[in-house]
Design an enzyme around this catalytic site. Structure first.
Site, PDB file in Angstrom:
ATOM      1  N   CYS A 113       0.772  -1.300  -0.067  1.00  0.00           N
ATOM      2  CA  CYS A 113       0.170  -0.003   0.073  1.00  0.00           C
ATOM      3  C   CYS A 113       1.004   1.283  -0.026  1.00  0.00           C
ATOM      4  O   CYS A 113       0.762   2.279  -0.657  1.00  0.00           O
ATOM      5  CB  CYS A 113      -0.873  -0.032   1.258  1.00  0.00           C
ATOM      6  N   CYS A 210      -6.804  -3.307   7.052  1.00  0.00           N
ATOM      7  CA  CYS A 210      -7.729  -2.249   7.068  1.00  0.00           C
ATOM      8  C   CYS A 210      -8.915  -2.955   6.089  1.00  0.00           C
ATOM      9  O   CYS A 210     -10.070  -2.717   6.224  1.00  0.00           O
ATOM     10  CB  CYS A 210      -7.363  -0.972   6.374  1.00  0.00           C
TER      11      CYS A 210
END
Length: 400
Positions: A113, A210
């Site tokens: 990410c 997440c």
């Protein structure tokens, strides 16, 4: 004259984009820069369908976090934008995550990410907005070098240091990025949040992956790679079947609990053979590895990588985010790169990162790193070694 961000120009003439996740760290980053007079623009990324995770504690980038980021930006009086990065996050991070688990690896989605969605795509957006820098709330610091480029160093707060997750940052990205919290401790950050009157001053830190709203990462893999949850055999180091499992994704190298095997001595997961759907287990001493083959190497040390490595470069490496750096050698081998750990390490897992440092502690400089492709135990010269996750055995060299 350089300002506090090591940039030319007065703060009021310097636009800075701040990546605002809705947490206390990025919120304080925005508040600090605003208080110093910078032209601050806050950007929050919507990375996935956050409906299921909106009220789950420990999740980041969810609906609550977008609301909190917007609230902080309003209090600070800075423009704030929410960008829809769902498709690129799915392609770069979630798809990668599921595919990695399906082949027997243990991926670190935060690394992907950072290096793709945040430090590639968001950084490009910051440039389009005319920003001189992209600032984040990561606990890592950077220092200006004599040639004007920047070096990444560990955070002053060793318990919060995030350098392991940022090893893939390129030199070009690093020169554009700024980390205002790198020389602070977490308690200092929270105290600043209170002084700035931010509603997130006591907000819980995100802890889980997440995009896994249920907290069960296997749910994501089952949906995207159903074959990874097919049952198979649990075997010992000699290949004898001693049990059954319900999918290799339920296991990681070094795991002891949850094997479902009755044995006279503790057994640990030594290797995952995805092709044969086998989980190989053995005694703890079989976990210790000394040689690590790497892929996707990133180098942010001095000079070209091959020149720096030469016949061998002595450095310190971390093979897991929760473990300290230990002495090692980096060498170029057969067109790739390998690390030899001086003391060895248990539970070296393909898919994890091997991060390079120039010192074992303190605010050491980050020299780069790579992803672990395979690992092997040391053996005498010319004798094939037991390999943790590769089809053909490596041949160990003499002790360095």
């Amino acid at each position: 004259m350089l300002n506090s961000l090591d940039l030319e120009g007065r703060p009021q003439d310097t636009r800075v984009v701040v990546a605002m996740s809705g947490g206390v760290d990025s919120s304080v980053t925005a508040a600090l820069l605003k208080s110093q007079g910078y032209d601050v623009v806050g950007i929050t990324l919507q990375l996935y369908d956050h409906g299921a995770a909106t009220h789950r504690k420990g999740a980041c980038c969810a609906g609550r976090d977008i609301h909190d980021a917007r609230d902080v930006a309003e209090r600070l009086g800075i423009p704030h934008y929410v960008l829809d990065y769902e498709s690129r996050f799915r392609e770069s991070v979630i798809d990668n995550f599921a595919a990695s688990y399906a082949i027997g690896e243990t991926p670190v989605p935060c690394i992907e990410c950072n290096r793709s969605v945040k430090f590639r795509d968001l950084l490009a957006t910051a440039r389009e907005l005319g920003a001189a820098a992209l600032a984040t709330g990561h606990y890592v610091a950077s220092r200006r070098l004599d040639d004007g480029s920047r070096a990444m160093v560990c955070a002053a707060d060793a318990d919060r240091d995030q350098s392991y997750f940022l090893f893939a940052t390129t030199q070009e990205q690093l020169d554009y990025l700024r980390f205002p919290l790198g020389d602070m401790t977490k308690p200092q950050t929270r105290e600043l949040a209170r002084q700035f009157g931010l509603s997130v001053a006591d907000k819980q830190d995100s802890q889980d992956i997440c995009f896994v709203p249920s907290g069960r990462y296997t749910d994501v893999i089952e949906r995207m790679k159903p074959n990874a949850l097919e049952p198979g055999d649990i075997v010992d180091l000699d290949g004898r079947v001693i049990g059954r499992h319900e999918g290799i994704v339920h296991f990681t190298i070094g795991q002891r609990r949850g094997l479902g095997i009755a044995a006279s001595a503790p057994l640990y997961v030594i290797k995952l053979d995805a092709a044969a759907r086998r989980v190989i287990v053995g005694p703890r001493e079989a976990l210790r590895m000394h040689r690590i083959a790497l892929r996707d190497l990133n180098w942010i040390g001095n000079g070209p990588l091959d020149r720096a490595v030469g016949e061998g470069l002595e450095l310190f490496v971390k093979v897991r985010s929760t473990r300290g750096p230990q002495p090692a050698w980096l060498r170029a081998v057969n067109g790739g790169y390998e690390v030899e750990l001086v003391g060895g390490e248990e539970g070296v897992s393909p898919g994890q990162a091997c991060v390079f440092y120039d010192a074992a502690d303190g605010q050491a400089r980050v020299l780069g790193g790579g992803f672990i492709k395979s690992a092997a135990a040391r053996s005498p010269v010319g004798i094939p070694v037991r390999d943790a996750n590769v089809e053909q055995p490596l041949v160990a060299a003499a002790r360095l």
